[in-house]
Scaffold this motif. Structure first.
Motif, PDB file in Angstrom:
ATOM      1  N   ILE A 637       0.839  -1.205   0.000  1.00  0.00           N
ATOM      2  CA  ILE A 637       0.000   0.000   0.000  1.00  0.00           C
ATOM      3  C   ILE A 637       0.870   1.250   0.000  1.00  0.00           C
ATOM      4  N   ALA A 638       1.965   1.230   0.776  1.00  0.00           N
ATOM      5  CA  ALA A 638       2.868   2.383   0.805  1.00  0.00           C
ATOM      6  C   ALA A 638       3.449   2.656  -0.578  1.00  0.00           C
ATOM      7  N   ASN A 639       3.804   1.611  -1.297  1.00  0.00           N
ATOM      8  CA  ASN A 639       4.330   1.787  -2.662  1.00  0.00           C
ATOM      9  C   ASN A 639       3.277   2.363  -3.591  1.00  0.00           C
ATOM     10  N   GLU A 640       2.048   1.864  -3.446  1.00  0.00           N
ATOM     11  CA  GLU A 640       0.990   2.392  -4.305  1.00  0.00           C
ATOM     12  C   GLU A 640       0.717   3.869  -3.996  1.00  0.00           C
ATOM     13  N   TRP A 641       0.727   4.199  -2.718  1.00  0.00           N
ATOM     14  CA  TRP A 641       0.553   5.614  -2.351  1.00  0.00           C
ATOM     15  C   TRP A 641       1.702   6.461  -2.915  1.00  0.00           C
ATOM     16  N   GLN A 711      -8.452  16.904 -22.275  1.00  0.00           N
ATOM     17  CA  GLN A 711      -7.776  15.793 -21.585  1.00  0.00           C
ATOM     18  C   GLN A 711      -8.529  15.384 -20.327  1.00  0.00           C
ATOM     19  N   VAL A 712      -8.961  16.369 -19.551  1.00  0.00           N
ATOM     20  CA  VAL A 712      -9.684  16.058 -18.310  1.00  0.00           C
ATOM     21  C   VAL A 712     -10.972  15.305 -18.630  1.00  0.00           C
ATOM     22  N   ILE A 713     -11.686  15.754 -19.656  1.00  0.00           N
ATOM     23  CA  ILE A 713     -12.919  15.058 -20.055  1.00  0.00           C
ATOM     24  C   ILE A 713     -12.606  13.640 -20.522  1.00  0.00           C
ATOM     25  N   PHE A 714     -11.556  13.501 -21.317  1.00  0.00           N
ATOM     26  CA  PHE A 714     -11.192  12.176 -21.821  1.00  0.00           C
ATOM     27  C   PHE A 714     -10.844  11.231 -20.674  1.00  0.00           C
ATOM     28  N   PHE A 715     -10.019  11.693 -19.744  1.00  0.00           N
ATOM     29  CA  PHE A 715      -9.608  10.819 -18.647  1.00  0.00           C
ATOM     30  C   PHE A 715     -10.780  10.513 -17.713  1.00  0.00           C
ATOM     31  N   ALA A 716     -11.654  11.504 -17.483  1.00  0.00           N
ATOM     32  CA  ALA A 716     -12.767  11.287 -16.559  1.00  0.00           C
ATOM     33  C   ALA A 716     -13.851  10.410 -17.177  1.00  0.00           C
ATOM     34  N   VAL A 717     -14.126  10.589 -18.467  1.00  0.00           N
ATOM     35  CA  VAL A 717     -15.241   9.893 -19.101  1.00  0.00           C
ATOM     36  C   VAL A 717     -14.814   8.553 -19.690  1.00  0.00           C
ATOM     37  N   ILE A 718     -13.639   8.477 -20.242  1.00  0.00           N
ATOM     38  CA  ILE A 718     -13.232   7.267 -20.963  1.00  0.00           C
ATOM     39  C   ILE A 718     -12.137   6.512 -20.232  1.00  0.00           C
ATOM     40  N   HIS A 719     -11.016   7.152 -20.009  1.00  0.00           N
ATOM     41  CA  HIS A 719      -9.849   6.442 -19.494  1.00  0.00           C
ATOM     42  C   HIS A 719     -10.100   5.895 -18.096  1.00  0.00           C
ATOM     43  N   GLU A 720     -10.603   6.703 -17.176  1.00  0.00           N
ATOM     44  CA  GLU A 720     -10.798   6.242 -15.805  1.00  0.00           C
ATOM     45  C   GLU A 720     -11.960   5.262 -15.686  1.00  0.00           C
ATOM     46  N   ARG A 721     -12.857   5.253 -16.662  1.00  0.00           N
ATOM     47  CA  ARG A 721     -13.974   4.313 -16.615  1.00  0.00           C
ATOM     48  C   ARG A 721     -13.618   2.979 -17.243  1.00  0.00           C
ATOM     49  N   PHE A 722     -12.896   3.029 -18.343  1.00  0.00           N
ATOM     50  CA  PHE A 722     -12.685   1.797 -19.110  1.00  0.00           C
ATOM     51  C   PHE A 722     -11.236   1.318 -19.137  1.00  0.00           C
ATOM     52  N   VAL A 723     -10.298   2.150 -18.703  1.00  0.00           N
ATOM     53  CA  VAL A 723      -8.889   1.734 -18.757  1.00  0.00           C
ATOM     54  C   VAL A 723      -8.323   1.619 -17.349  1.00  0.00           C
ATOM     55  N   GLU A 724      -8.140   2.748 -16.685  1.00  0.00           N
ATOM     56  CA  GLU A 724      -7.502   2.714 -15.370  1.00  0.00           C
ATOM     57  C   GLU A 724      -7.845   3.981 -14.605  1.00  0.00           C
ATOM     58  N   ASP A 725      -8.318   3.783 -13.355  1.00  0.00           N
ATOM     59  CA  ASP A 725      -8.572   4.891 -12.449  1.00  0.00           C
ATOM     60  C   ASP A 725      -7.722   4.646 -11.209  1.00  0.00           C
ATOM     61  N   LYS A 726      -6.564   5.254 -11.169  1.00  0.00           N
ATOM     62  CA  LYS A 726      -5.589   4.945 -10.120  1.00  0.00           C
ATOM     63  C   LYS A 726      -6.086   5.356  -8.738  1.00  0.00           C
ATOM     64  N   ILE A 727      -6.847   6.415  -8.649  1.00  0.00           N
ATOM     65  CA  ILE A 727      -7.313   6.876  -7.341  1.00  0.00           C
ATOM     66  C   ILE A 727      -8.342   5.901  -6.772  1.00  0.00           C
ATOM     67  N   SER A 728      -9.352   5.557  -7.578  1.00  0.00           N
ATOM     68  CA  SER A 728     -10.361   4.601  -7.106  1.00  0.00           C
ATOM     69  C   SER A 728      -9.742   3.230  -6.880  1.00  0.00           C
ATOM     70  N   GLN A 729      -8.804   2.854  -7.735  1.00  0.00           N
ATOM     71  CA  GLN A 729      -8.143   1.551  -7.558  1.00  0.00           C
ATOM     72  C   GLN A 729      -7.355   1.500  -6.253  1.00  0.00           C
ATOM     73  N   PHE A 730      -6.780   2.645  -5.858  1.00  0.00           N
ATOM     74  CA  PHE A 730      -6.041   2.665  -4.596  1.00  0.00           C
ATOM     75  C   PHE A 730      -6.993   2.432  -3.421  1.00  0.00           C
ATOM     76  N   VAL A 731      -8.168   3.050  -3.465  1.00  0.00           N
ATOM     77  CA  VAL A 731      -9.152   2.844  -2.396  1.00  0.00           C
ATOM     78  C   VAL A 731      -9.584   1.376  -2.361  1.00  0.00           C
ATOM     79  N   ASP A 732      -9.837   0.797  -3.544  1.00  0.00           N
ATOM     80  CA  ASP A 732     -10.213  -0.619  -3.601  1.00  0.00           C
ATOM     81  C   ASP A 732      -9.084  -1.493  -3.070  1.00  0.00           C
ATOM     82  N   LEU A 733      -7.863  -1.141  -3.426  1.00  0.00           N
ATOM     83  CA  LEU A 733      -6.716  -1.935  -3.003  1.00  0.00           C
ATOM     84  C   LEU A 733      -6.560  -1.908  -1.487  1.00  0.00           C
TER      85      LEU A 733
END
Length: 959
Positions: A637-641, A711-733
């Motif tokens: 977890i420390a490494n991910e943070w 870019q913000v729209i792309f990452f929020a609408v497409i990338h973080e939904r269908f590719v990778e959302d590092k912030i939400s993944q950290f909470v899940d982790l």
């Protein structure tokens, strides 16, 4: 190279006994009794010798006999000269006699004749300048003396005869002052022509003489003084004395028979001329009625006062610097700011402008009935001399004296004694600027009359081949910017006041979060830091709004209603950008320091599974003990943070490359040129207008913001939904790893990520892990939230002072020595003490979350809408701490991710400052990327050290 090398020789290098052979490009010797011709390209016989033969460049000479020592004018025959010889060996005759060498049928006379011209009343003839024929005397001689002689007391000057009894203007001083050099010369041209021109203009209203007198006044820099009777004094005397003869075209400053030199010497007249009347036509940039041509036309005169022709300025007659025809003509396209400058050698100036040409400039327009009209263009001569009332410097028009006529080069008035010799001083129009001002609040492209400003440079001739002069020509467009400045000042005042209030709210919120109510020096300093960031945003909003406003309204307008600020008017704008950058840099450093000082701890919820046998050191016995809990999940977890500390909502490298691509490849940079064109591509042969700093900032900032939003729209609408959302993944982790994150960004405020596993433990094998995840997906277990039957895992926490004190007491033991590197060389007691402190902190925080400590309990509630907007908490956690439900992952406020706006504005301002300083988008892009990487490295490195120090995670495991 030696095989194709030839020596460089010029005609001037050949000397008197050699000539320049143009076929060999070298000097060749003349024959016996020969010398170089006047042009240096052939040989001629010496005085006393006649030509026998001539073939090309070679001649044969023969000495004349003693009784016929003279040589005819053509050089082929010898002749007797009864009245002596010239220096060239030809016969000479007295004044008013002509030389006759042949009879009417062409037969050579043995002796030359000097035939007197008949100056009687029937003929009134005299010899011409060459002395070869009799011509009628100049009419002033006939009118004054009734002969071809101008005897005393009549006045002979400039080849004209004037009666001493007539009322003549005061005798003018033939002096020309070159103020820059501090030299006053007696001009040979003035000495010869000033008096005669003034007398002829006064007595006979001779048009050429009046023009010549006016030209001499212009060559003397339009001097006006009651104490000097120079050329302008003579002109003014005639001007005042001829008021009764009427004016030309109803213009009170333009007398009949006189050139129009001045607009009058009444104070404040210049402002009336330039601002009272509008130019009677309009200009449009686009549409079917497109009209962007400035049709300047000039009436040109030579120094003697002869009218030469009407000349259009197209073709570059006022531009001394050489260039292509297309680029020269671009100076007269309305809305295109034109600048041209170069160095020109004095030798080239002397050869190209041996005779000065004088110009009266007009602007042509259509009068509406098919008749073309001309509008006189006033001249502001910055070298105006001898005038006590007027100073043609500065912006106060009331002190200006406007004139009409000007010249480019004067190599005539600086000649002393002999007009055939090179000048001692020349005067050059080194800076010419045509200024065009837009009428305020116009919607149809109405302008004030143009103004041409001329600055002259006096050059003392020493070595023309090595001397050079810097010359420039410019066409500038301006409008009254006072209203825009007032609106900007109002916006600054209003937004600056709001920034103060917002900073006070931030300071109050910070005080609440630090648990302090005392206003001390630290509070003032914190307020100034908050205000720096908010004021930077104010400057940024104003500069971006200003840049985009000029970009849109100037480039997109059809009828001309706005013109770009001049470079001198952009200084305040550049200052605002510099202030915005400086203040934003201060805010960015404050943010960086704050993020590097947060308190953070990873709460491990895992509990031991069973017991193990463990040997007791020093006692030699084996006892059963609780099975140890693996530390690897905490390290993980420390490494991910550590990895998400510098994650941003945009890709910085793509951002820089995309902005540079659109600017330099697509051609958006062309929108920053000071012309009316809105095309993205320009021909290599077309003139390139200078850059506008406001437009450069507007174009680049607009691209930065547009690409960042995409870019913000792309990452929020497409990338973080269908590719990778590092912030939400950290909470899940965290939840999967059974690790919670407890962090404090302020003394009594921070964030909590609830990562307690709903399965009770996470230190298990792959099969059980997959089974647990499957059960969770099928809703066969409880929800992950802190509260039962909720999913809320992230919280903003406001802790009580008692809770903070207990946390600090345990934390002092935990961080008494700097980090786990001491494990390598410290005693076992220290290691055990730190381990106990770590376990104590883990136990304390986990029991705090589980409501074990009733005296340090907490409640969970939602934030009020106003609290969310203001970013502060109204309730003070006195008895109990408060956990605020957080649906937006606000813990990213301590990461790059939650401060994207600040980072983006800082990048934009950094890019803009570098670009404005270097005028290079490429350099700005490179340096912007380098600073991004530099600060990212600093944030990662120091953030990693802080993470290791605050959580007891060995830094060697942070990779």
């Amino acid at each position: 190279a030696r095989g194709f090398s030839v020596p460089l020789q010029r005609p001037a290098d050949c000397g008197a006994d050699r000539y320049f052979d143009s076929s060999r490009l070298a000097c060749a010797p003349c024959g016996a009794h020969q010398r170089q011709s006047a042009d240096g390209s052939s040989c001629i016989c010496e005085p006393g010798y006649r030509m026998v033969s001539s073939g090309g460049f070679t001649v044969t000479c023969e000495k004349c006999p003693e009784n016929r020592s003279g040589v005819t004018q053509d050089g082929w025959n010898c002749i007797t000269c009864p009245k002596g010889l010239t220096s060239k060996g030809n016969c000479k005759c007295p004044n008013n006699e002509i030389l006759v060498e042949r009879s009417i049928d062409g037969v050579l006379l043995n002796e030359a004749l000097c035939v007197p011209c008949n100056g009687s009343e029937q003929s009134f003839s005299a010899s011409d300048v060459s002395g070869s024929r009799c011509v009628r005397c100049e009419k002033t001689f006939i009118q004054v003396s009734k002969s071809c002689d101008c005897n005393s007391p009549n006045i002979l000057t400039g080849g004209l005869c004037f009666s001493a009894h007539e009322g003549l203007p005061p005798k003018g001083v033939a002096a020309v002052r070159f103020a820059q050099l501090g030299i006053t010369l007696t001009s040979a041209w003035f000495l010869k022509n000033l008096q005669s021109s003034a007398f002829a203009c006064w007595l006979y209203s001779n048009l050429t003489a009046c023009q010549a007198l006016g030209n001499m006044c212009v060559m003397n820099m339009n001097s006006l003084s009651s104490s000097s009777a120079d050329a302008c004094g003579s002109f003014q005397y005639i001007f005042v004395s001829t008021a009764r003869v009427g004016v030309v075209h109803s213009i009170p400053y333009w007398r009949h028979n006189l050139p129009w030199l001045y607009y009058g010497d009444q104070p404040g007249l210049a402002s009336q001329v330039l601002e009272k009347n509008h130019f009677p036509t309009t200009f449009t940039f686009k549409g079917t009625d497109k009209d962007v041509n400035l049709k300047f036309i000039a009436a040109s005169f030579d120094a003697a006062g002869n009218f030469l022709k009407w000349q259009s300025l197209e073709g570059g007659i006022l531009q001394l610097c050489p260039d292509t025809q297309t680029k020269l003509n671009a100076a007269y396209v309305f809305g295109t700011t034109y600048q041209q400058s170069c160095k020109i050698s004095v030798s080239k100036i002397l050869s190209d402008f041996a005779n000065p040409v004088f110009y009266d400039l007009f602007l042509e327009y259509n009068g509406g009935n098919g008749q073309q009209h001309l509008w006189a263009v006033p001249v502001l001569n910055l070298n105006l001399q001898y005038n006590e009332k007027f100073v043609n410097q500065g912006s106060n028009m009331n002190n200006w004296l406007l004139t009409r006529r000007f010249f480019l080069v004067d190599a005539l008035s600086g000649k002393e004694n002999d007009l055939g010799k090179p000048p001692r001083v020349i005067r050059i129009a080194s800076k010419i600027t045509i200024s065009i001002r837009l009428v305020s609040h116009t919607q149809r492209g109405t302008i004030y009359p143009p103004l041409i400003t001329v600055a002259y440079t006096d050059v003392l001739i020493q070595n023309p081949e090595t001397q050079s002069v810097m010359v420039s020509f410019a066409v500038s467009y301006e409008m009254n910017q006072s209203e825009a400045q007032i609106q900007t000042d109002i916006a600054l005042g209003v937004l600056g006041g709001l920034a103060v209030l917002w900073s006070l709210l931030k300071t109050a919120g910070w005080k609440r979060r630090t648990g302090s109510s005392i206003i001390d020096l630290q509070t003032v300093f914190k307020f100034l830091l908050f205000y720096a960031g908010d004021l930077a945003n104010v400057f940024f909003i104003i500069t971006v709004g200003t840049g985009i406003y000029w970009l849109v309204f100037f480039k997109a307008q059809q009828f001309v209603s706005v013109l770009l600020p001049l470079p001198s008017q952009e200084e305040d704008f550049v200052t605002y950008i510099a202030c915005a950058f400086s203040l934003k840099a201060l805010q960015f450093l404050h943010l960086l320091v704050s993020q590097l000082a947060i308190d953070i701890f990873f709460i491990d919820w895992e509990r031991p599974k069973g017991k193990v046998l463990k040997a007791v050191e020093g006692e030699g016995v084996i006892k059963s003990a609780a099975a140890p809990v693996s530390i690897w999940r905490t390290y993980f977890i420390a490494n991910e943070w550590n990895e998400i500390q510098t994650v941003r909502k945009i890709n910085p490298l793509f951002q820089v490359l995309a902005v540079l691509f659109f600017l330099e490849v697509v051609g958006f940079s062309n929108l920053a040129l000071m012309d009316a064109s809105s095309t993205l591509t320009r021909s290599s042969e077309s003139y390139v207008a200078p850059w506008s700093r406001i437009l450069r900032f507007g174009v680049s900032a607009a691209l930065w913001i547009a690409i960042a939003i995409l870019q913000v729209i792309f990452f929020a609408v497409i990338h973080e939904r269908f590719v990778e959302d590092k912030i939400s993944q950290f909470v899940d982790l965290c939840c999967v790893s059974n690790i919670s994150v407890f962090l404090l960004s302020h003394n009594c405020f921070g964030h909590y990520i609830h990562g307690r596993s709903v399965h009770g433990h996470a230190d298990t094998n792959m099969e059980e892990m997959n089974l647990n995840l499957k059960r969770e997906a099928e809703n066969l277990c409880s929800q992950r939230g802190l509260l039962p039957n909720t999913d809320g895992q992230t919280f903003q926490i406001s802790i009580s002072r008692k809770m903070r004190l207990h946390y600090d007491w345990i934390h002092e033991t935990l961080t008494r020595k700097c980090g786990p590197a001491r494990l390598l060389d410290s005693s076992a007691n220290t290691f055990e003490q730190s381990t106990r402190a770590y376990n104590a902190m883990n136990k304390f925080l986990s029991s705090f979350i589980d409501h074990v400590h009733k005296e340090m309990d907490y409640i969970v509630k939602d934030k009020l809408l106003l609290e969310r907007i203001l970013g502060m908490e109204f309730m003070e956690p006195i008895e109990k701490s408060i956990f605020y439900n957080d649906e937006g992952h606000s813990f990213t406020d301590v990461l790059y991710y939650g401060n994207e706006t600040t980072l983006l504005i800082f990048d934009i301002l950094f890019f803009s400052v570098v670009d404005l300083a270097s005028q290079s988008f490429v350099l700005a892009a490179i340096l912007t990327y380098l600073q991004q990487e530099l600060f990212r490295f600093i944030r990662n490195t120091l953030g990693q050290k802080n993470l290791a120090s605050k959580t007891l995670v060995d830094q060697r495991f942070l990779i």
